[in-house]
Write an enzyme that holds these catalytic residues in place. Sequence first.
Site, short mmCIF file in Angstrom:
data_model
loop_
_atom_site.label_atom_id
_atom_site.label_comp_id
_atom_site.label_asym_id
_atom_site.label_seq_id
_atom_site.Cartn_x
_atom_site.Cartn_y
_atom_site.Cartn_z
N LYS A 44 0.88 -1.18 0.00
CA LYS A 44 0.00 0.00 0.00
C LYS A 44 0.91 1.23 0.00
O LYS A 44 1.46 1.59 1.03
CB LYS A 44 -0.87 -0.03 1.27
CG LYS A 44 -2.23 0.59 1.16
CD LYS A 44 -2.27 2.04 0.78
CE LYS A 44 -2.08 3.01 1.92
NZ LYS A 44 -1.93 4.42 1.46
N GLU A 98 9.50 2.62 10.97
CA GLU A 98 10.44 3.73 10.87
C GLU A 98 9.62 5.00 10.90
O GLU A 98 8.76 5.21 10.03
CB GLU A 98 11.23 3.64 9.56
CG GLU A 98 12.29 2.57 9.57
CD GLU A 98 13.30 2.73 10.71
OE1 GLU A 98 13.53 3.86 11.18
OE2 GLU A 98 13.84 1.70 11.13
N CYS A 105 12.93 11.86 6.93
CA CYS A 105 12.95 11.61 8.37
C CYS A 105 14.36 11.81 8.92
O CYS A 105 14.54 11.95 10.11
CB CYS A 105 12.40 10.24 8.70
SG CYS A 105 13.31 8.94 7.91
N GLU A 110 8.66 17.21 15.22
CA GLU A 110 9.07 17.03 13.82
C GLU A 110 8.23 17.95 12.93
O GLU A 110 7.01 17.98 13.02
CB GLU A 110 8.87 15.58 13.38
CG GLU A 110 9.34 15.35 11.96
CD GLU A 110 9.33 13.89 11.53
OE1 GLU A 110 8.27 13.25 11.66
OE2 GLU A 110 10.38 13.41 11.06
C1 UN1 Z 1 17.91 9.15 3.42
O1 UN1 Z 1 18.20 9.94 4.31
O2 UN1 Z 1 18.47 9.18 2.32
O3 UN1 Z 1 11.62 8.48 5.34
C2 UN1 Z 1 16.89 8.11 3.63
C3 UN1 Z 1 12.79 8.83 5.42
C4 UN1 Z 1 13.82 7.79 5.82
C5 UN1 Z 1 14.78 7.52 4.73
C6 UN1 Z 1 15.87 8.51 4.65
N1 UN1 Z 1 13.15 6.57 6.20
O4 UN1 Z 1 13.10 9.97 5.18
#
Ligand code: UN1
Length: 479
Positions: free
Chosen positions: A174, A249, A283, A380
């Site tokens: 998804k 994550e 992130c 964030e």
């Molecule tokens: C990166 O910094 O190249 O969602 C990858 C995000 C992370 C991946 C970052 N899970 O931004």
Amino acid sequence: MEAYNNLINGRWVGARSGQLRPDINPSRSAEVLGQFPDSDPADLNDALEAAAAALPKWRSLSIIARGDILYRAADLITARADAIARDLTLEEGKTLPEAKGETLRAAAILRYYAGEARQEIGEVYAATDPTTMLYTKREPLGIVGVITPWNFPIAIPAWKIAPALIYGNTVVWKPADITPLTAFHLATALHDAGVPAGVLNLVYGRGSKLGNVLVEDSRVRGISFTGSNGVGRRIGVACATRGAKYQLEMGGKNAAVVLADADLELAVEMTIRGAMRSTGQKCTATSRVIVEQSIVGAFTEALAERCRKLVVGDPLDSATYMGPLASLDQQKTVLDYIEIGRQEGARLVTGGTQTDNTGFFVSPTVFTAVDPHSRLATEEIFGPVVAVVPATGLEQALQLANDSSFGLSTAVFTKDLTKALRFVDEVECGIIHVNSETAGAEPHVPFGGMKESSSSSREQGKSAREFYTQVKTIYLDRS
Ligand code: UN1
């Protein structure tokens, strides 16, 4: 206007309801790039049935043969990279070089996991009884659910789907509903490369309608999720309740620490990259800069100066450094945080404005004199906003860096090896950069965070094998 379909059991089919949702260009929000299925749980169920039916044959195929399919998919993505990157830029808003880089990264990820086919998949141990052969072997989980975000619409799906497939799982995917076109390209490459019917199923639609159903279905033995903390935490609870494996994550509030002895030019450049590339929507983006008191003025000045010069605009234009936010919601959140920062008494040094209203643009924004406990410094934002916080030295910088509910990535800028290594030892983050930006991820090493940034899980590299397999221990008595 092209209408796209779900990929279920090897066939491109519409949602049973026939409902569609538009894919919008965030740079020109009046432009619709395509129509995509607004699926219901009934469509998801079709995908789960297909994934269940395809599992026995897929898991018994040799891992080498599965690897060959991933190599072919990597080649297809490489060959199609310009077209994929263009569509990624159109629907997500990151600049073309970033989109191309991400697309080629997805191909590299597929090649890495294809290569894992020729690595060990078990271990042999000594047994107390000398006639017993004692060994382990890894097996797939079964059906896995993959829920992916819009900010890396091809790399993150690749790093979840490729390991799922190589280790013999079947997948129901998804993707984020605002980046469906990039998902189409990845699924198409895997399909064209020979992934058999039912092994990878792509179901478009809204998380609010499909998310719970996918994570609560007893046929789904693992969920891999990247996205917000609110959603992630609910997924964790749902999976734990029924004993399914999960990896989450989620957010970050990543700090770059700039010590007085740092190469100032480098620290500024890496802060710009970490904070402003992808319009701050990673992130791993740099969101706080903790700067040693004696250089805070010079650093902030240089940072703001660079921000004022960054070209914000059409991400297809080669002069552009920073494109729009990915959606109206995202733009609204960022503008709200800028207002919150102002009200909290932080000083806006540059940016803070909507630069044009054809798309979801916000200028590169720097706040200084930020209270480390304010919302601006702790929550964030996921946008092109950095908060500069002063510190008396390494000791206090570490304290401030660790005073966060998140712990994904961080950076330290210093020429002093002793200080750098103390930072490495004491900072509470899963990913640490010394003298480089907070973002970035190589496919063959673990990726993930501490505290609320992940579910104590890691992705990529050997960590992916850990997640997408389960271990059998075999006592084989040969006497
Ligand atoms: C990166 O910094 O190249 O969602 C990858 C995000 C992370 C991946 C970052 N899970 O931004």
